[in-house]
Design an enzyme around this catalytic site. Structure first.
Site, short mmCIF file in Angstrom:
data_model
loop_
_atom_site.label_atom_id
_atom_site.label_comp_id
_atom_site.label_asym_id
_atom_site.label_seq_id
_atom_site.Cartn_x
_atom_site.Cartn_y
_atom_site.Cartn_z
N ARG A 100 0.83 -1.21 0.00
CA ARG A 100 0.00 0.00 0.00
C ARG A 100 0.87 1.26 0.00
O ARG A 100 0.53 2.25 -0.64
CB ARG A 100 -0.94 -0.03 1.21
CG ARG A 100 -2.04 1.01 1.15
CD ARG A 100 -3.10 0.74 2.21
NE ARG A 100 -2.58 0.88 3.56
CZ ARG A 100 -3.26 0.57 4.66
NH1 ARG A 100 -4.49 0.09 4.58
NH2 ARG A 100 -2.73 0.73 5.85
N LYS A 146 -2.65 6.48 1.42
CA LYS A 146 -2.47 6.89 2.82
C LYS A 146 -1.48 8.05 2.85
O LYS A 146 -0.27 7.86 2.92
CB LYS A 146 -1.96 5.71 3.64
CG LYS A 146 -2.52 5.68 5.04
CD LYS A 146 -2.28 4.36 5.73
CE LYS A 146 -2.69 4.46 7.19
NZ LYS A 146 -4.14 4.54 7.41
N GLU A 158 -16.31 6.39 3.94
CA GLU A 158 -15.70 5.89 5.16
C GLU A 158 -15.62 7.02 6.18
O GLU A 158 -16.19 8.08 5.96
CB GLU A 158 -14.31 5.30 4.86
CG GLU A 158 -13.32 6.29 4.27
CD GLU A 158 -11.89 5.71 4.19
OE1 GLU A 158 -11.46 5.02 5.11
OE2 GLU A 158 -11.23 5.99 3.18
C1 LIG Z 1 -5.28 3.73 7.64
C2 LIG Z 1 -6.66 4.02 7.24
C3 LIG Z 1 -7.70 3.08 7.40
C4 LIG Z 1 -7.52 1.76 8.08
O1 LIG Z 1 -6.63 0.90 7.41
P1 LIG Z 1 -5.99 -0.34 8.15
O2 LIG Z 1 -5.03 -0.87 7.15
O3 LIG Z 1 -7.05 -1.29 8.48
O4 LIG Z 1 -5.32 0.20 9.38
C5 LIG Z 1 -8.97 3.42 6.92
N1 LIG Z 1 -9.20 4.61 6.35
C6 LIG Z 1 -8.23 5.54 6.20
C7 LIG Z 1 -8.58 6.85 5.59
C8 LIG Z 1 -6.94 5.28 6.65
O5 LIG Z 1 -6.00 6.21 6.50
#
Ligand SMILES: *Cc1c(COP(=O)(O)O)cnc(C)c1O
Length: 341
Positions: free
Chosen positions: A82, A184, A220
């Site tokens: 990722r 991210k 989300e």
């Molecule tokens: C990091 C993150 C998540 C959760 O991801 P995980 O890999 O399960 O920790 C969900 N939404 C956003 C916007 C994030 O930055």
């Protein structure tokens, strides 16, 4: 190795400086071999790309102690992949997957005294990140980068049980179609700060963001993906190209199907159909799953059948099974548990 003398079960979620961090620099088109460093401070040029145009991406995962005393991390290969996707989207060099996993391993090993003991509920949070380090004033990618991993011990997410939270449908958007919602990057968080501060002032724990184009579909929250449960026990998660692909959510869906024999569905979810679900949860590394009891949409309340006292039964099963796999109580799928030592 002697553990640090911390009150593990009462740690919060804040930065506590640990002994070592990993550092690698990218210069002249290549990453150097990297090393563990003692200095927690970074000295950068005033015009570094990260300061001027926010060229930075990050990851988040945890190291913890299993029942049989091993220090492990959960699916770090997916964090590595990722982060490569995130870096590419911001015109940054990829930090190779094998090196990422090795760097995580080295950093956790060097800070083993800071990995909370089994049963404390606490974990060592691992934060890999990368930023443009060379001066940039005309808008362009930096030429030099730094990749780092810091670790910090964090407390149990749910102190005294997982109480369902109340969230609101946000008036702000998190991510544009074809934008950067799926990576991210700090930039997605910088612009969510006003929305979350506003939500907190109004008494809500989190924001539910809708799709920016039509404001009819569930995306989300600021840092966690949604899962919903239907009346007949199907696990549903929203599908959209502007949602961050949560590793926890992907793991929960696998667990639902392969361990619990539940039907799963990744599809568009409209806000209009949300009241038809019986359970709702937020998933991410920090909490695994936080139950949502109520969603407020401009004065209109959506109350889930699971109520405000405890996790719904399906959410609870998902949570128990995934945390069981993580802690070594339940056999993990091949490659999910990365043993550090
Ligand atoms: C990091 C993150 C998540 C959760 O991801 P995980 O890999 O399960 O920790 C969900 N939404 C956003 C916007 C994030 O930055």
């Amino acid at each position: 190795m002697e553990k640090k003398n911390l009150d593990w079960s009462n740690l919060g979620f804040q930065y506590i400086q640990t002994d070592k961090r990993y550092v690698s620099n990218y210069k002249n088109g290549a990453w150097d071999e990297g090393c563990l460093a003692s200095d927690a401070n970074i000295v950068l040029n005033e015009c570094a790309g990260v300061f001027q145009y926010a060229q930075t991406v990050f990851e988040g995962l945890k190291a913890y102690t299993t029942e049989d005393g091993k220090i492990v991390t959960f699916r770090p290969d997916l964090n590595a992949e990722r982060m490569i996707d995130s870096a590419k989207r911001l015109e940054m060099p990829a930090f190779p997957k094998e090196r990422f996993i090795d760097a995580v391993t080295q950093t956790v090993k060097a800070n083993a005294a800071w990995v909370p003991p089994f049963g404390s509920g606490a974990t060592l949070y691992i934060r890999p990140y990368m930023f443009g380090s060379s001066p940039v004033i005309g808008v362009s990618p930096a030429e030099e980068y730094q990749f780092r991993i810091l670790t910090t011990p964090v407390g149990p997410y749910f102190k005294g049980g997982a109480k369902p939270i109340t969230i609101k449908v946000s008036d702000f958007d998190r991510a544009a179609p074809h934008g950067t919602g799926h990576i991210k990057a700090g930039l997605n968080y910088a612009m969510s700060l006003h929305a979350i501060v506003t939500a907190h002032e109004e008494g809500y724990a989190e924001n539910m963001y809708l799709d920016a184009a039509t404001r009819t579909k569930v995306e989300e929250t600021g840092g966690a993906n949604f899962i919903f449960v239907t009346k007949d026990g199907k696990v549903v998660t929203p599908k959209s190209s502007s949602i961050l692909p949560s590793i926890t959510r992907r793991s929960l869906l696998y667990v639902a199907k392969e361990y619990l024999g539940l039907e799963t569905e990744e599809r568009e979810v409209t806000l209009e159909e949300v009241p038809e679900f019986t359970e709702c949860g937020l998933c991410g590394t920090a909490a695994v799953v936080s139950p949502v009891g109520k969603i407020v949409d401009h004065g209109k309340e959506i109350c889930f059948a699971s109520g405000m006292e405890e996790m719904g039964p399906v959410t609870k099963k998902l949570y128990d099974t995934l945390t069981g796999i993580q802690m070594g109580r339940i056999e993990a799928p091949e490659g999910w548990i990365h043993v550090i030592e």
